[in-house]
Motif scaffolding. Structure first.
Motif, PDB file in Angstrom:
ATOM      1  N   MET A 152       0.830  -1.204   0.000  1.00 23.82           N
ATOM      2  CA  MET A 152       0.000   0.000   0.000  1.00 23.82           C
ATOM      3  C   MET A 152       0.865   1.254   0.000  1.00 23.82           C
ATOM      4  O   MET A 152       0.514   2.260  -0.634  1.00 23.82           O
ATOM      5  N   ASP A 153       2.005   1.211   0.683  1.00 19.76           N
ATOM      6  CA  ASP A 153       2.919   2.349   0.648  1.00 19.76           C
ATOM      7  C   ASP A 153       3.413   2.611  -0.773  1.00 19.76           C
ATOM      8  O   ASP A 153       3.501   3.763  -1.213  1.00 19.76           O
ATOM      9  N   LEU A 154       3.742   1.545  -1.497  1.00 23.71           N
ATOM     10  CA  LEU A 154       4.166   1.695  -2.897  1.00 23.71           C
ATOM     11  C   LEU A 154       3.039   2.274  -3.746  1.00 23.71           C
ATOM     12  O   LEU A 154       3.254   3.184  -4.552  1.00 23.71           O
ATOM     13  N   LEU A 155       1.833   1.748  -3.565  1.00 16.78           N
ATOM     14  CA  LEU A 155       0.693   2.216  -4.361  1.00 16.78           C
ATOM     15  C   LEU A 155       0.378   3.682  -4.075  1.00 16.78           C
ATOM     16  O   LEU A 155       0.068   4.443  -5.002  1.00 16.78           O
ATOM     17  N   LEU A 156       0.450   4.081  -2.822  1.00 14.91           N
ATOM     18  CA  LEU A 156       0.093   5.451  -2.462  1.00 14.91           C
ATOM     19  C   LEU A 156       1.011   6.457  -3.147  1.00 14.91           C
ATOM     20  O   LEU A 156       0.556   7.496  -3.642  1.00 14.91           O
ATOM     21  N   ARG A 157       2.299   6.155  -3.204  1.00 15.31           N
ATOM     22  CA  ARG A 157       3.221   7.070  -3.883  1.00 15.31           C
ATOM     23  C   ARG A 157       2.920   7.150  -5.379  1.00 15.31           C
ATOM     24  O   ARG A 157       2.927   8.239  -5.971  1.00 15.31           O
ATOM     25  N   LYS A 158       2.636   6.017  -5.975  1.00 17.60           N
ATOM     26  CA  LYS A 158       2.350   6.009  -7.412  1.00 17.60           C
ATOM     27  C   LYS A 158       1.006   6.674  -7.709  1.00 17.60           C
ATOM     28  O   LYS A 158       0.852   7.362  -8.731  1.00 17.60           O
ATOM     29  N   LEU A 159       0.056   6.476  -6.821  1.00 22.61           N
ATOM     30  CA  LEU A 159      -1.245   7.115  -6.985  1.00 22.61           C
ATOM     31  C   LEU A 159      -1.109   8.631  -6.849  1.00 22.61           C
ATOM     32  O   LEU A 159      -1.717   9.393  -7.617  1.00 22.61           O
ATOM     33  N   ALA A 160      -0.310   9.076  -5.894  1.00 22.78           N
ATOM     34  CA  ALA A 160      -0.067  10.513  -5.729  1.00 22.78           C
ATOM     35  C   ALA A 160       0.561  11.097  -6.997  1.00 22.78           C
ATOM     36  O   ALA A 160       0.221  12.214  -7.409  1.00 22.78           O
ATOM     37  N   LYS A 161       1.461  10.351  -7.618  1.00 18.63           N
ATOM     38  CA  LYS A 161       2.108  10.828  -8.848  1.00 18.63           C
ATOM     39  C   LYS A 161       1.084  11.008  -9.963  1.00 18.63           C
ATOM     40  O   LYS A 161       1.101  12.006 -10.701  1.00 18.63           O
ATOM     41  N   MET A 377       1.062   2.381 -13.176  1.00 15.05           N
ATOM     42  CA  MET A 377       2.159   2.635 -14.119  1.00 15.05           C
ATOM     43  C   MET A 377       1.598   3.104 -15.457  1.00 15.05           C
ATOM     44  O   MET A 377       2.110   4.058 -16.063  1.00 15.05           O
ATOM     45  N   GLY A 378       0.546   2.441 -15.917  1.00 13.82           N
ATOM     46  CA  GLY A 378      -0.075   2.836 -17.179  1.00 13.82           C
ATOM     47  C   GLY A 378      -0.667   4.236 -17.105  1.00 13.82           C
ATOM     48  O   GLY A 378      -0.483   5.052 -18.011  1.00 13.82           O
ATOM     49  N   LEU A 379      -1.367   4.521 -16.012  1.00  7.78           N
ATOM     50  CA  LEU A 379      -1.967   5.842 -15.845  1.00  7.78           C
ATOM     51  C   LEU A 379      -0.907   6.939 -15.743  1.00  7.78           C
ATOM     52  O   LEU A 379      -1.085   8.040 -16.276  1.00  7.78           O
ATOM     53  N   ASP A 380       0.178   6.640 -15.056  1.00  2.86           N
ATOM     54  CA  ASP A 380       1.266   7.613 -14.946  1.00  2.86           C
ATOM     55  C   ASP A 380       1.829   7.926 -16.324  1.00  2.86           C
ATOM     56  O   ASP A 380       2.024   9.088 -16.692  1.00  2.86           O
ATOM     57  N   ASN A 381       2.076   6.879 -17.097  1.00  2.64           N
ATOM     58  CA  ASN A 381       2.626   7.058 -18.433  1.00  2.64           C
ATOM     59  C   ASN A 381       1.687   7.860 -19.327  1.00  2.64           C
ATOM     60  O   ASN A 381       2.102   8.795 -20.020  1.00  2.64           O
TER      61      ASN A 381
END
Length: 512
Positions: A152-161, A377-381
């Motif tokens: 969840m810590d990993l997901l939260l950072r990526k979601l914030a991005k 990852m897809g959404l970030d890209n």
């Protein structure tokens, strides 16, 4: 029976031979067995590593170590300093350790005991006290909780991005008028930024839900076989206070606030369900965003990134298929199915626990987080490189704008003393005539010309041309975007805790 025993011994010998082959780097190729596409194609190395066998079983060893340390701190003198030191020196499971455990599991048909024996081989002074007082769920369940917290810590950072990306996009295009749609039919205008702000708003809700569940997560701890502390009461000579102190030590060493108040052989599988509901929220938000982008790409208004040498179709060379958004939708559909499994698993736990939760959770817990990771990852890209075509957007607005100003025309006529009902009927008739010309004859929208040619509308003829400025019909879109996405706005404040990460973050690279 003798034949079965002989066959088992042959299988064990075969596994031992494979161990020797592995040591000589002669193991079988990964291309000769099924590999999950989540790890080979879609998700990030860090999430894949977190749920790897080495990560999981090394965490088992760390849990055995802190159990032994804590028991010694509470007066169990049979646990020696030498035993603890040997355990500390072999916390990471090696390839050789895995092969030893594989041979042991074949013999004992029990994965936890297989790893107890493998750990004991490299830490012989501790062999007799590893897993002292514990049930298998001490390592399996507590490990799942640790891995889910870290995931969840990993997901939260990526979601914030992703939220940050979309917030910047919304601010950039806050004042570009575009068609809004209800029922997928053109409705009152909004702006490109206003639509993106809604995307970010949904993801903000996901962020807050996952933060809540992550912070609410507790530890199972050392609760005994059915959650009664019986085995630890025996170890501590009936001293219940030491059982409580043991769990406080375990929580302190693992970074959890406390243990769940009630436990059976496992922590309640309700925990998995509530976490899956939060994590799957990412999928529903992501699919909505990706589907919007796919529609916008079809209308040639906004497109996802498309690289110089990228091929859209093997047959139709002109195509620019939205494959990244399609992938997001595909992965999201799978993630949204996970809560059903967790609900069924929870509901099917008879009494204090049944083992039919085991096999499915071995798949569903890692896959839930691997899927969410791949989606983000897809959404970030995609959100980092959205391409906007303002002239195309405006052209489509102008096709529909004559219809959209009809309400304003009615209001202006009423202000000049005309009956609202008469104005409505006159504009209705002309609108349907113009619509027929567009749909039946393929002609441009000539509603404004029809209004200018109809005497009834003479009171507002001079105002018609200025009424065709699309920016007049986006309401408070710009203000809404600035308030939510702008500097010092809602999202700016909400993402403060992630500022350090966001300042260094780079755009996710997709494997394919």
């Amino acid at each position: 029976m003798a034949d079965n025993q002989k066959e088992l011994e042959l299988q064990i010998q075969e596994l031992q031979q494979q161990l020797e082959q592995m040591k000589a780097n002669r193991g079988p190729s990964v291309y000769d067995s099924y590999q999950t596409t989540l790890t080979s194609r879609y998700c990030s190395p860090e999430m894949s590593k977190l749920f790897s066998q080495r990560s999981r079983h090394s965490t088992w060893r760390k849990l055995w170590l802190i159990l032994a340390e804590s028991e010694k701190e509470l007066g169990i003198d049979t646990i020696t300093s030498e035993a603890l030191e040997q355990m500390r020196s072999h916390l990471e499971v090696t390839d050789e350790d895995f092969e030893v455990a594989r041979v042991e599991e074949k013999r004992r048909r029990h994965d936890v005991m297989a790893h107890v024996h493998a750990f004991g081989e490299v830490a012989p002074a501790a062999a007799g006290i590893i897993h002292y007082g514990a049930t298998s769920c001490y390592v399996t369940d507590n490990t799942e909780l640790i891995l889910m917290k870290d995931a969840m810590d990993l997901l939260l950072r990526k979601l914030a991005k992703v939220i940050w990306n979309i917030s910047k996009f919304a601010t950039q295009w806050k004042d570009l008028p575009t068609l809004a749609y209800t029922h997928l039919q053109p409705a009152q205008l909004i702006t490109v930024g206003k639509r993106a702000a809604e995307w970010a708003h949904n993801l903000q809700m996901d962020l807050e839900r996952i933060e809540y569940e992550r912070n609410a997560l507790k530890f199972r701890g050392a609760q005994g076989t059915t959650g009664t502390h019986a085995s630890f009461l025996e170890i501590f000579g009936g001293d219940g206070a030491k059982c409580d102190e043991l769990n406080k030590l375990l929580c302190k060493k693992t970074g959890f606030p406390s243990c769940y108040d009630i436990s059976t052989q496992t922590y309640t599988r309700k925990v998995d369900l509530v976490i899956s509901n939060a994590v799957s929220g990412i999928a529903s938000s992501a699919q909505k965003i990706a589907q919007d982008i796919r529609h916008l790409a079809n209308w040639k208004e906004i497109e996802e990134p498309f690289e110089k040498d990228q091929i859209g179709s093997s047959a139709m060379a002109y195509k620019r298929n939205p494959m990244r958004s399609e992938r997001i939708c595909s992965l999201s559909r799978e993630l949204m199915s996970k809560p059903v499994n967790f609900a069924n698993t929870f509901a099917d736990q008879w009494m204090e626990r049944t083992l039919d939760d085991s096999a499915i959770r071995r798949m569903d817990i890692p896959e839930m987080f691997l899927l969410a990771d791949a989606i983000l990852m897809g959404l970030d890209n995609v959100s980092s490189g959205l391409v906007v075509y303002p002239k195309r957007i405006d052209a489509r607005v102008q096709e529909e704008l004559p219809f959209m100003i009809t309400e304003s025309i009615i209001m202006k006529l009423v202000a000049k003393g005309v009956s609202r009902q008469e104005a409505h009927e006159e504009i209705r008739v002309l609108s349907h005539q113009a619509g027929s010309a567009v749909k039946d004859e393929g002609k441009p929208n000539d509603l404004v010309a029809r209004i200018k040619a109809t005497e009834f509308f003479k009171p507002i003829w001079e105002e018609l041309d200025t009424m065709l400025e699309s920016g007049l019909y986006t309401g408070r879109s710009v203000e809404i975007v600035e308030r939510f996405c702008g500097e010092g706005g809602v999202l700016d404040q909400r993402l403060k805790d992630y500022k350090g990460f966001l300042e260094k973050a780079t755009t996710a690279e997709l494997n394919v």
